[in-house]
Write a protein that holds these residues in place. Sequence first.
Motif, PDB file in Angstrom:
ATOM      1  N   TYR A 229      44.258  35.513  37.405  1.00 26.31           N
ATOM      2  CA  TYR A 229      43.163  36.386  37.819  1.00 26.31           C
ATOM      3  C   TYR A 229      42.900  37.450  36.747  1.00 26.31           C
ATOM      4  O   TYR A 229      43.827  37.916  36.094  1.00 26.31           O
ATOM      5  CB  TYR A 229      43.522  37.122  39.118  1.00 26.31           C
TER       6      TYR A 229
ATOM      7  N   TYR B  96      41.062  41.295  36.409  1.00 27.79           N
ATOM      8  CA  TYR B  96      40.502  42.463  37.077  1.00 27.79           C
ATOM      9  C   TYR B  96      40.147  43.485  36.000  1.00 27.79           C
ATOM     10  O   TYR B  96      40.621  43.417  34.866  1.00 27.79           O
ATOM     11  CB  TYR B  96      41.524  43.109  38.027  1.00 27.79           C
TER      12      TYR B  96
ATOM     13  N   PHE C  45      37.662  42.962  40.892  1.00 26.89           N
ATOM     14  CA  PHE C  45      37.972  41.564  40.632  1.00 26.89           C
ATOM     15  C   PHE C  45      36.886  40.964  39.747  1.00 26.89           C
ATOM     16  O   PHE C  45      35.697  41.161  39.982  1.00 26.89           O
ATOM     17  CB  PHE C  45      38.039  40.825  41.969  1.00 26.89           C
TER      18      PHE C  45
ATOM     19  N   TYR D  52      38.864  34.238  38.830  1.00 28.96           N
ATOM     20  CA  TYR D  52      40.177  33.630  39.005  1.00 28.96           C
ATOM     21  C   TYR D  52      40.140  32.191  38.502  1.00 28.96           C
ATOM     22  O   TYR D  52      39.083  31.565  38.431  1.00 28.96           O
ATOM     23  CB  TYR D  52      40.625  33.680  40.463  1.00 28.96           C
TER      24      TYR D  52
ATOM     25  N   ASP E   5      34.510  30.165  40.750  1.00 28.13           N
ATOM     26  CA  ASP E   5      33.581  31.218  41.132  1.00 28.13           C
ATOM     27  C   ASP E   5      33.531  32.273  40.038  1.00 28.13           C
ATOM     28  O   ASP E   5      34.485  32.993  39.825  1.00 28.13           O
ATOM     29  CB  ASP E   5      34.023  31.850  42.459  1.00 28.13           C
TER      30      ASP E   5
ATOM     31  N   LEU F 215      47.421  29.891  44.780  1.00 26.47           N
ATOM     32  CA  LEU F 215      46.326  30.801  45.116  1.00 26.47           C
ATOM     33  C   LEU F 215      46.665  31.734  46.280  1.00 26.47           C
ATOM     34  O   LEU F 215      46.213  32.865  46.325  1.00 26.47           O
ATOM     35  CB  LEU F 215      45.077  29.974  45.445  1.00 26.47           C
ATOM     36  N   ASP F 216      47.462  31.320  47.217  1.00 29.99           N
ATOM     37  CA  ASP F 216      47.724  32.126  48.403  1.00 29.99           C
ATOM     38  C   ASP F 216      48.971  33.002  48.280  1.00 29.99           C
ATOM     39  O   ASP F 216      49.351  33.663  49.238  1.00 29.99           O
ATOM     40  CB  ASP F 216      47.857  31.228  49.638  1.00 29.99           C
TER      41      ASP F 216
END
Lengths: 116, 113
Positions: free
Chosen positions: B33, B35, B45, B48, B56, B98-99
Amino acid sequence: AQSVSQHNHHVILSEAASLELGCNYSYGGTVNLFWYVQYPGQHLQLLLKYFSGDPLVKGIKGFEAEFIKSKFSFNLRKPSVQWSDTAEYFCAVKLRRTSNTGKLIFGQGTTLQVKP
Amino acid sequence: GAGVSQSPSNKVTEKGKDVELRCDPISGHTALYWYRQSLGQGLEFLIYFQGNSAPDKSGLPSDRFSAERTGGSVSTLTIQRTQQEDSAVYLCASSFELDYEQYFGPGTRLTVT
């Protein structure tokens, strides 16, 4: 738009005082919740996290946080602060939804100054 | 073990120049990611990656910003024709998947003069 709000921008405490930093978010669905800390001159470090289960989570260095779903809150607490806790604290939320981007939404941060 | 590393740690550039910022994630982390941290905007953000794919890109501030990741590891964030409002600390983070929780690097402080 979803947002995260930290109630206090700057907190000054004496050593041994108790700490509570407020964090509220605006999202009605499932969330993952985090507190990060940034000590002076250092990078963001994970303090604690909530994914599911017991809403009272314990993190490093004696910190804990409680997830209250009905209040959309995830407040950070520590019973007795030390001078070394002087840092900036960030609350962050990740929305759990089908279009998962892994995006963390951060609050604006709270600067904690602990006086020796 | 080694954490997330970023280079350079500081970059001063003239307005209109292009810059490349590099991120080395924690070994074995599939998600990466970017930021941006600035005084006025807090922590924002940007983008990612899941593996080498960035599904996205809507968080990127403008089309002057692009990012890529190769080999499922190193990522570069490129800013073309830098503007003064691009001045900020650019942070990279990685997670196992991702989680999972994200671990942050030290950041690159970009100053556009």
